[in-house]
Design a protein around this motif. Structure first.
Motif, PDB file in Angstrom:
ATOM      1  N   UNK A 147      -3.441  -2.883  -2.417  1.00  0.00           N
ATOM      2  CA  UNK A 147      -3.413  -2.076  -1.989  1.00  0.00           C
ATOM      3  C   UNK A 147      -5.437  -2.857  -0.597  1.00  0.00           C
ATOM      4  N   UNK A 148      -5.323  -3.111  -1.356  1.00  0.00           N
ATOM      5  CA  UNK A 148      -6.456  -3.696  -0.515  1.00  0.00           C
ATOM      6  C   UNK A 148      -6.061  -5.226  -0.126  1.00  0.00           C
ATOM      7  N   UNK A 149      -5.228  -5.533  -1.212  1.00  0.00           N
ATOM      8  CA  UNK A 149      -4.869  -6.975  -0.657  1.00  0.00           C
ATOM      9  C   UNK A 149      -3.954  -6.827   0.458  1.00  0.00           C
ATOM     10  N   UNK A 150      -3.228  -5.957   0.500  1.00  0.00           N
ATOM     11  CA  UNK A 150      -2.010  -6.079   2.155  1.00  0.00           C
ATOM     12  C   UNK A 150      -3.357  -5.823   2.976  1.00  0.00           C
TER      13      UNK A 150
ATOM     14  N   UNK B 236       6.642  -2.710   4.008  1.00  0.00           N
ATOM     15  CA  UNK B 236       7.055  -4.091   2.711  1.00  0.00           C
ATOM     16  C   UNK B 236       7.449  -4.802   1.844  1.00  0.00           C
ATOM     17  N   UNK B 237       6.504  -5.354   3.411  1.00  0.00           N
ATOM     18  CA  UNK B 237       6.122  -7.094   2.790  1.00  0.00           C
ATOM     19  C   UNK B 237       5.420  -7.910   2.641  1.00  0.00           C
ATOM     20  N   UNK B 238       4.584  -6.815   3.647  1.00  0.00           N
ATOM     21  CA  UNK B 238       2.863  -7.131   2.820  1.00  0.00           C
ATOM     22  C   UNK B 238       2.609  -6.213   2.030  1.00  0.00           C
ATOM     23  N   UNK B 239       3.005  -4.917   1.474  1.00  0.00           N
ATOM     24  CA  UNK B 239       2.317  -4.756  -0.274  1.00  0.00           C
ATOM     25  C   UNK B 239       3.180  -5.525  -1.310  1.00  0.00           C
ATOM     26  N   UNK B 240       4.450  -6.331  -0.541  1.00  0.00           N
ATOM     27  CA  UNK B 240       4.417  -7.163  -1.624  1.00  0.00           C
ATOM     28  C   UNK B 240       3.942  -8.138  -1.587  1.00  0.00           C
ATOM     29  N   UNK B 241       3.741  -8.945  -0.609  1.00  0.00           N
ATOM     30  CA  UNK B 241       2.481 -10.242  -0.423  1.00  0.00           C
ATOM     31  C   UNK B 241       1.347  -9.433  -1.483  1.00  0.00           C
ATOM     32  N   UNK B 242       0.731  -8.563  -0.838  1.00  0.00           N
ATOM     33  CA  UNK B 242      -0.669  -8.508  -1.638  1.00  0.00           C
ATOM     34  C   UNK B 242      -0.077  -8.283  -3.465  1.00  0.00           C
TER      35      UNK B 242
END
Lengths: 369, 306
Positions: free
Chosen positions: B12-15, B241-247
Motif C-alpha cells: 500500500x505504501x509503495x502504491x 487496481x493497476x497502481x496496487x499491482x505496481x506496488x
C-alpha cells in the motif's frame, strides 16, 4: 490582462533565426537573478560560468569532448522528432552502445589489431540501434507509446551496466572497484588535434551532422521524414509508410546514440564504470530543440549545452555554487526555447481584460497591426 | 503483526504515491492536455515537502508545501502549452529536467538529515478489525487522502456537470468552445490539479515512504504514473487496481532481494520498469479500443478564434 495569439500568415523568418538567441538571453537574465538570490555577484558568476571555460586551450578541448556525444545524439533525435517519433530513451541507447562496443576490449583484450577500433564503433552503433529497436517494434507493430517504453528502458540499461561492472565484467586486477579493465592502446579512440584531449568522437559528431543535414535537405528520404512528421495522412497519400519511418528514425537515432556511447567510453574514459553519462541522452533533447531540429544548428547548440556542464564545474570550484545549477540552466533554456518558438508562428499580444475598458484593448490591437 | 499483513502494508505504501500522481494526470489528460512533467512536479513536491517539514517541524505543513509547489510548478507548464501553444511533449520533458535541477538545489542542504515521519491517524474501534483494521484504519493522512481522491475524481468526472464539461473539452475543444465553455481556463485548472496531485505524491515519498531527502528520489515513479493512466484507459477505478499491482511488483522484488535468491539484485530492480512495458503492450496492442478510450483531443493545441 491576458495573452492573445494571432496566427501569422507565413512562418516568420526573422524569428526563426532570432528565437534561439532570445531564449539564450532570457536564460542568462534568469541565471543572473538566481545567482543574486544565492548571494553571489551575478556578473562574476555568469562570467565564471559562461566565459572563463572558453579562455584556455585545455578547457576548449573539454568543451569538444562534452559536445561530441550531445551533438551525435541530438542529430539522431532531430530526425525522430521531425518525423513525430518521440524517442526520449537516448540515454539508454547511449549506455547499450557503450556496452556492446566494449565487448571486444573487455572480453577479448588480448586481441590487438587495427580492426579492433572500427569493430568497436560498429558494435556500438549496433547495440544502440538494437536497443532503440525495442520501442520501435512496440510502436510499429503493437501500437505501444514509444515515449513511455523508451524512457522505461533507460532504467533497465542503467541497471544492466551496473550489474556488468560489478559482476562479470569487473576488472580482475582492480582491487574490487566496480569498473572494467582499462582498454588496451589499440582500443582507444585517438586524439584529433595534438594540443589536447579532443578525440575522434567530435569528428564523428560533425560528420554525422553534415550527413544528416544533407539527407534532410537534398534527398527524398528527408522529404519523406518532414511530410510524415507534419501529416501522417498526407504522407500515406504520397505512398510513404509511417511504420517504416518509425523503424528508420528510431534505428538511426539509436545507432548514433550508441556511437556516442562507445566513443565516449573509448575516447574519454577508457573503461566502463557504473555511471558513464551525466545525462547526455536527456540533455541532447534540449540540444535538438535549441538547434531548431536542424543538424547544423545542433552543432552550435551542442557546444552551448556542453558549456553549461563546464561552467557548472567551474563555478562549483571558484564560487562554491552547487553544480546543480547546470541542470537548472539546462531546464530554463529548454523552457525559453519552446516559448520563443511561439513567436515564429504567432503574433503575441497582451490584451487588457474586459474590466479595464475597451479603449486600451483597441489601442493595443491597433499598435500590433 | 503477521508477515502477510506487513507485506500488504508495504504494498500500500509503495502504491499510494503512484496512484495519487496518476489520478492527477488522469484528470489533466481527460481535459486533453498531456503533461509529461509528472516526474519533475513529483520530485519538486518531495523536496519542498521535506524542507518545509524540517524548517517548521510539522509534516502537515510539509504536505501543504508539497501540494502548493506541485501546483505552482505546473502553472509554468500551463502557461507554455496553453497560453503560448508550445509543444506539450517537449514542454513536459523540460518540466522534468528543470524539476530535477531545482529540487536538487532546494534539498541540497538537507541531504542525509533524518526526517520526520508523517504520524498515523488511528480510527478507534475500526482499527481493531483483524488485518483490515491495520491496513485501512491505522494509516497516515496521505493514504486517506488518496482514497478520498479516487472516489472524488470518479464522482467528479462522471457524476458532476463540471466533470462533464471537462471531458467534453478533452474530447473536442472546438465543440466545447462553441458551446461557451472556457477551454483554456478548464485546462489550466486541470493542469494545476494534476500538479497538486503530483506534489502530494512527492510529499508521500519524502514524508512516509522514506522520510529523508535523496536527490532524484522519485526514480521514475512519475513516468510509471503516466503509464498507469494509459493502462487504466483513463478510468479511476482501473487506475487504482493497476497502481496496487505496481506496488505489489515493486515490493515483491524488494523482498526477493532481501531473501537473497540467486538472481542479481539489478535484474530484480529492473522488474517494475519491465512490468510497466509489458502492461503497456497488453493494453495498447488493440488499436480500436485504444482509439475509443483515449481523450480525442489529447495533446492537441487549442487557439481560440476571436
Amino acid at each position: 490582462m491576458r495573452i492573445e495569439l494571432e496566427k501569422r500568415p507565413d512562418v516568420s523568418r526573422l524569428f526563426s533565426i532570432l528565437s534561439p538567441f532570445i531564449a539564450l538571453l532570457l536564460t542568462l537574465v534568469c541565471g543572473a537573478v538566481m545567482f543574486m538570490m544565492l548571494g553571489k555577484n551575478p556578473v562574476a558568476a555568469l562570467y565564471g560560468f559562461f566565459v572563463e571555460p572558453l579562455m584556455e586551450v585545455w578547457s576548449l578541448h573539454e568543451l569538444a569532448v562534452k559536445a561530441a556525444p550531445l551533438i551525435l545524439i541530438a542529430v539522431g533525435l532531430s530526425v525522430c522528432y521531425r518525423s513525430n517519433n518521440w524517442n526520449i530513451g537516448a540515454e539508454g541507447q547511449f549506455i547499450m552502445g557503450a556496452i556492446a562496443g566494449s565487448i571486444l576490449p573487455v572480453m577479448f583484450h588480448e586481441w590487438n589489431s587495427p580492426f579492433v577500433l572500427p569493430l568497436m564503433m560498429l558494435f556500438g552503433m549496433l547495440g544502440g540501434a538494437l536497443f532503440a529497436g525495442i520501442p520501435a517494434f512496440l510502436k510499429a507493430h503493437l501500437n505501444t507509446n514509444e515515449i513511455l517504453t523508451s524512457l522505461m528502458l533507460v532504467y533497465v540499461a542503467q541497471l544492466f551496466l551496473d550489474w556488468l561492472v560489478r559482476g562479470p565484467w569487473r576488472n580482475p586486477g582492480g582491487l574490487n572497484f566496480p569498473e572494467t579493465r582499462t582498454f588496451e592502446a589499440s582500443a582507444i579512440l585517438p586524439e584529433m588535434i595534438a594540443s589536447g584531449r579532443t578525440h575522434w568522437g567530435f569528428g564523428f559528431a560533425i560528420l554525422a551532422a553534415i550527413l544528416i543535414w544533407f539527407m534532410m535537405r537534398y534527398t527524398l528520404k528527408g522529404f519523406e521524414i518532414t511530410v510524415l512528421g507534419q501529416s501522417e495522412r498526407a504522407g500515406r497519400f504520397a505512398g510513404f509508410s509511417s511504420r517504416k519511418m518509425i523503424w528508420f528514425s528510431m534505428l538511426l537515432s539509436g545507432a548514433l546514440a550508441g556511437l556516442a556511447g562507445i566513443s565516449e567510453v573509448s575516447g574519454a574514459m577508457q573503461q566502463l564504470r557504473p555511471v558513464i553519462s551525466p545525462g547526455y541522452g536527456f540533455t541532447a533533447i534540449i540540444v535538438a530543440f535549441l538547434g531548431r531540429l536542424n543538424p547544423l544548428g545542433i552543432v552550435v547548440a551542442g557546444l552551448v549545452l556542453a558549456l553549461t556542464y563546464l561552467g557548472g564545474e567551474a563555478v562549483q570550484v571558484s564560487l562554491e555554487i552547487s553544480d546543480k545549477v547546470t541542470r537548472v540552466f539546462q531546464g530554463l533554456l529548454l523552457f525559453f526555447v519552446l516559448s520563443c518558438d511561439t513567436l515564429i508562428h504567432y503574433r503575441i499580444r497582451l490584451v487588457a481584460s474586459k474590466l479595464a475598458g475597451s479603449a486600451t484593448a483597441a489601442a493595443t490591437t491597433d499598435g500590433a497591426r | 503483526m503477521g508477515i502477510f499483513e506487513a507485506i500488504l502494508l508495504t504494498v500500500i505504501t509503495a502504491a499510494t504515491p503512484v496512484v495519487i500522481a496518476a489520478l492527477g494526470e488522469l484528470v489533466t489528460e481527460r481535459s486533453g492536455v498531456l503533461n509529461l512533467g509528472v516526474e519533475g512536479m513529483m520530485v519538486m513536491g518531495a523536496a519542498c515537502a521535506f524542507v518545509a517539514t524540517q524548517v517548521t517541524g510539522s509534516p502537515y505543513i510539509g504536505i501543504l508545501a508539497g501540494i502548493a509547489s506541485g501546483a505552482l510548478f505546473s502553472l509554468l507548464f500551463g502557461f507554455l502549452t496553453l497560453s503560448l501553444v508550445a509543444n506539450q511533449v517537449a514542454t513536459g520533458l523540460a518540466m522534468t529536467i528543470l524539476g530535477l535541477g531545482v529540487s536538487g538545489m532546494i534539498g541540497e542542504a538537507y541531504v542525509g538529515q533524518p526526517g520526520i515521519k508523517l504520524p498515523q491517524i488511528v480510527f478507534p474501534l475500526l482499527a481493531d478489525i483483524p488485518v483490515l483494521g491495520r491496513l485501512l484504519f491505522q494509516q497516515d493522512l496521505i493514504f486517506y487522502l488518496s482514497i478520498a481522491l479516487v472516489v472524488g475524481v470518479q464522482w467528479f468526472l462522471f457524476r458532476s456537470r463540471a466533470g462533464l464539461k471537462l471531458r467534453s473539452v478533452g474530447d473536442s475543444h472546438s465543440s466545447a468552445h462553441a458551446l461557451g465553455i472556457n477551454v483554456i481556463r478548464t485546462r489550466y485548472l486541470a493542469v494545476m490539479f494534476g500538479g497538486a496531485c503530483a506534489g502530494l505524491a512527492g510529499a508521500q515519498l519524502s514524508l512516509v515512504y522514506t522520510p529523508q531527502w535523496v536527490e532524484n528520489m522519485t526514480a521514475g515513479r512519475g513516468w510509471i504514473a503516466l503509464a498507469l493512466v494509459v493502462f487504466a484507459s483513463w478510468r479511476p477505478w482501473r487506475l487504482v487496481a493497476g497502481g496496487y499491482l505496481f506496488g505489489a511488483v515493486s515490493i515483491s522484488q524488494l523482498h526477493a532481494q532481501a531473501f537473497g535468491i540467486g538472481i542479481p539484485s539489478q535484474f530484480l530492480s529492473a522488474l517494475p520498469y519491465l512490468a510497466t512495458i509489458a502492461v503497456l503492450i497488453l493494453i495498447s496492442h488493440n488499436r480500436r479500443t485504444t482509439l475509443i478510450n483515449t481523450p480525442a483531443a489529447l495533446g492537441k493545441p487549442f487557439v481560440p478564434d476571436r
